[in-house]
Design a protein around this motif. Structure first.
Motif, PDB file in Angstrom:
ATOM      1  N   MET A 194       0.964  -1.113   0.082  1.00  0.00           N
ATOM      2  CA  MET A 194      -0.109   0.037   0.151  1.00  0.00           C
ATOM      3  C   MET A 194       0.945   1.275  -0.172  1.00  0.00           C
ATOM      4  O   MET A 194       0.386   2.245  -0.636  1.00  0.00           O
ATOM      5  CB  MET A 194      -1.036   0.072   1.360  1.00  0.00           C
ATOM      6  N   TYR A 195       1.827   1.332   0.758  1.00  0.00           N
ATOM      7  CA  TYR A 195       2.908   2.348   0.839  1.00  0.00           C
ATOM      8  C   TYR A 195       3.372   2.621  -0.600  1.00  0.00           C
ATOM      9  O   TYR A 195       3.608   3.558  -1.107  1.00  0.00           O
ATOM     10  CB  TYR A 195       3.681   2.242   1.736  1.00  0.00           C
ATOM     11  N   ALA A 196       3.925   1.447  -1.176  1.00  0.00           N
ATOM     12  CA  ALA A 196       4.539   1.595  -2.478  1.00  0.00           C
ATOM     13  C   ALA A 196       3.482   1.989  -3.678  1.00  0.00           C
ATOM     14  O   ALA A 196       4.053   2.947  -4.517  1.00  0.00           O
ATOM     15  CB  ALA A 196       4.906   0.185  -2.959  1.00  0.00           C
ATOM     16  N   ILE A 197       2.355   1.640  -3.669  1.00  0.00           N
ATOM     17  CA  ILE A 197       1.284   2.044  -4.409  1.00  0.00           C
ATOM     18  C   ILE A 197       1.105   3.478  -4.318  1.00  0.00           C
ATOM     19  O   ILE A 197       1.053   4.252  -5.453  1.00  0.00           O
ATOM     20  CB  ILE A 197       0.020   1.472  -4.181  1.00  0.00           C
ATOM     21  N   GLY A 198       1.113   4.116  -3.039  1.00  0.00           N
ATOM     22  CA  GLY A 198       0.891   5.436  -3.001  1.00  0.00           C
ATOM     23  C   GLY A 198       1.914   6.280  -3.399  1.00  0.00           C
ATOM     24  O   GLY A 198       1.862   7.333  -3.784  1.00  0.00           O
ATOM     25  N   ALA A 199       3.086   5.761  -3.008  1.00  0.00           N
ATOM     26  CA  ALA A 199       4.314   6.578  -3.420  1.00  0.00           C
ATOM     27  C   ALA A 199       4.615   6.558  -5.055  1.00  0.00           C
ATOM     28  O   ALA A 199       5.004   7.749  -5.452  1.00  0.00           O
ATOM     29  CB  ALA A 199       5.513   6.040  -3.019  1.00  0.00           C
ATOM     30  N   ASN A 200       4.308   5.475  -5.631  1.00  0.00           N
ATOM     31  CA  ASN A 200       4.510   5.526  -7.140  1.00  0.00           C
ATOM     32  C   ASN A 200       3.574   4.308  -7.754  1.00  0.00           C
ATOM     33  O   ASN A 200       4.369   3.316  -7.739  1.00  0.00           O
ATOM     34  CB  ASN A 200       6.033   5.435  -7.599  1.00  0.00           C
ATOM     35  N   PRO A 201       2.455   4.493  -8.171  1.00  0.00           N
ATOM     36  CA  PRO A 201       1.628   3.215  -8.668  1.00  0.00           C
ATOM     37  C   PRO A 201       2.389   2.617  -9.796  1.00  0.00           C
ATOM     38  O   PRO A 201       2.075   1.517  -9.983  1.00  0.00           O
ATOM     39  CB  PRO A 201       0.258   3.977  -8.880  1.00  0.00           C
ATOM     40  N   VAL A 202       2.810   3.490 -10.730  1.00  0.00           N
ATOM     41  CA  VAL A 202       3.170   3.022 -11.916  1.00  0.00           C
ATOM     42  C   VAL A 202       4.649   2.234 -11.682  1.00  0.00           C
ATOM     43  O   VAL A 202       4.609   0.781 -12.234  1.00  0.00           O
ATOM     44  CB  VAL A 202       3.761   4.075 -12.869  1.00  0.00           C
ATOM     45  N   ALA A 203       5.358   2.720 -10.767  1.00  0.00           N
ATOM     46  CA  ALA A 203       6.515   1.887 -10.485  1.00  0.00           C
ATOM     47  C   ALA A 203       6.107   0.581  -9.562  1.00  0.00           C
ATOM     48  O   ALA A 203       6.917  -0.614  -9.863  1.00  0.00           O
ATOM     49  CB  ALA A 203       7.511   2.831  -9.714  1.00  0.00           C
ATOM     50  N   ALA A 204       5.078   0.700  -8.774  1.00  0.00           N
ATOM     51  CA  ALA A 204       4.652  -0.583  -7.854  1.00  0.00           C
ATOM     52  C   ALA A 204       4.056  -1.467  -8.973  1.00  0.00           C
ATOM     53  O   ALA A 204       4.467  -2.749  -8.781  1.00  0.00           O
ATOM     54  CB  ALA A 204       3.631  -0.031  -7.237  1.00  0.00           C
ATOM     55  N   ARG A 205       3.461  -1.209 -10.181  1.00  0.00           N
ATOM     56  CA  ARG A 205       2.991  -2.133 -11.149  1.00  0.00           C
ATOM     57  C   ARG A 205       4.085  -2.825 -11.769  1.00  0.00           C
ATOM     58  O   ARG A 205       4.001  -3.921 -12.026  1.00  0.00           O
ATOM     59  CB  ARG A 205       1.911  -1.468 -12.080  1.00  0.00           C
TER      60      ARG A 205
END
Length: 341
Positions: free
Chosen positions: A212-223
């Motif tokens: 959830m933290y990673a998605i909030g920080a950068n959803p494109v990079a998380a994907r």
């Protein structure tokens, strides 16, 4: 690359969920000196509030009154725990107030005919169902979370009004939330502590929380690193629906009834506590501890003003001012971090 390995691989590039020692260890000495815990200002403000109201009212600083404060913020706190999780991922849920009312009306309407047990199951399913609908519309259909949950706020407030016919409907034998089972501590306060503890562990010590933290920080990079963004956000909305169900049962038990007016304004209270606690509107940063401090600031302010016989309308004004200040501080903090980085 698996989700777990991908997530651990990106943890160095994303902020630490707690904003604590891991992040500080990688910051150069010059910048570390400027680093101040984000909650320190909130804690100072809370301490000033406590001292001020303790001086102004002899009834403020006693055990019974603090039980009242915790009881008063328990509903907001249960919802704010899930709200923090969602906002960390850059998502909103503004349907919580109407969701709480809908859960309550389902319970009081079905209990007389079905019995309390089946009615409880239906009301819990109603809350989780709202979370499911929100998650589906946001992650599958692709509707913006703000628009989705605003729409759901209106839909379920209207359904509550239709089902309850605009009346307060009472329920018998459902007063568990009025008990004080341990050291005179009210049951809603105990429920709040348990929920806060569960979400603290979930957000800071599980892979799901780090996602959830990673998605909030950068959803494109998380994907790109393999995180299933939509599935993770969907689970967050389900948890929000579960908290709606719990909050709906709490408030119905406290009041012994439910109506279309139940939960009005909870959206503002939840957003105020979460943002005041330091969770960024941009996502990626925020802690449950900060939300708890923000919750206590609002609760202590409301309780203290009540003891000083300040009109409830002015209390709403004070809450609105706190929300604006919290958003302003969040923007200033983001600007500072961009310049410092």
């Amino acid at each position: 690359m698996t989700e777990r390995s991908a997530l651990s691989g990106t943890s160095q590039a994303s902020p630490s969920p707690g904003g604590g020692r891991e992040g500080a260890a990688r910051v150069p000495d010059g910048r570390r000196k400027r680093r101040v815990p984000e909650t320190i200002g909130l804690l100072i403000f809370l301490a000033v509030e406590v001292v001020f109201f303790s001086v102004q009212s002899p009834y403020f600083f006693n055990w019974d009154n603090w039980g009242n404060i915790l009881t008063a913020v328990s509903i907001t706190g249960v919802l704010a725990a899930a709200g923090t999780l969602l906002l960390v991922a850059g998502q909103f849920d503004l349907s919580v107030g109407s969701g709480v009312a809908f859960v309550g009306i389902v319970l009081v309407e079905t209990a007389p005919s079905l019995g309390l047990g089946p009615a409880l199951v239906l009301s819990v399913l109603a809350g989780v169902g709202i979370g499911l609908l929100n998650g589906f519309l946001v992650t599958v259909v692709g509707v913006n979370a703000l628009i989705t949950t605003l729409g759901m706020l209106g839909i379920f407030r209207g359904l509550t009004l239709v089902i309850g016919k605009g009346q307060s409907i009472f329920i018998e034998g459902f007063d568990w939330a009025t008990a004080r089972p341990f050291l005179g501590i009210p049951m809603p306060a105990i429920v709040l502590v348990v929920v806060i503890a569960l979400f603290y562990v979930l957000m800071h010590y599980t892979v799901f929380g780090r996602k959830m933290y990673a998605i909030g920080a950068n959803p494109v990079a998380a994907r790109l690193v393999g995180i299933r963004v939509n599935r993770t956000i969907f689970a967050g909305f389900l948890l929000s629906g579960g908290c709606m169900a719990l909050a709906g049962l709490l408030v119905t038990s406290q009041l012994g009834s439910s109506s279309a007016n139940t939960g009005v304004g909870l959206e503002l209270a939840v957003v105020t506590a979460v943002i005041l606690g330091g969770t960024s509107l941009s996502g990626g940063t925020g802690t449950i501890f900060g939300t708890v401090v923000g919750l206590l600031i609002v609760g202590v302010l409301s309780n203290g003003l009540t003891l000083l016989n300040v009109d409830s309308s002015w209390q709403q004004v004070a809450t609105g001012v706190l929300l604006i200040l919290a958003v302003a501080v969040d923007r200033l903090r983001q600007t500072y971090l961009r310049k410092a980085g």
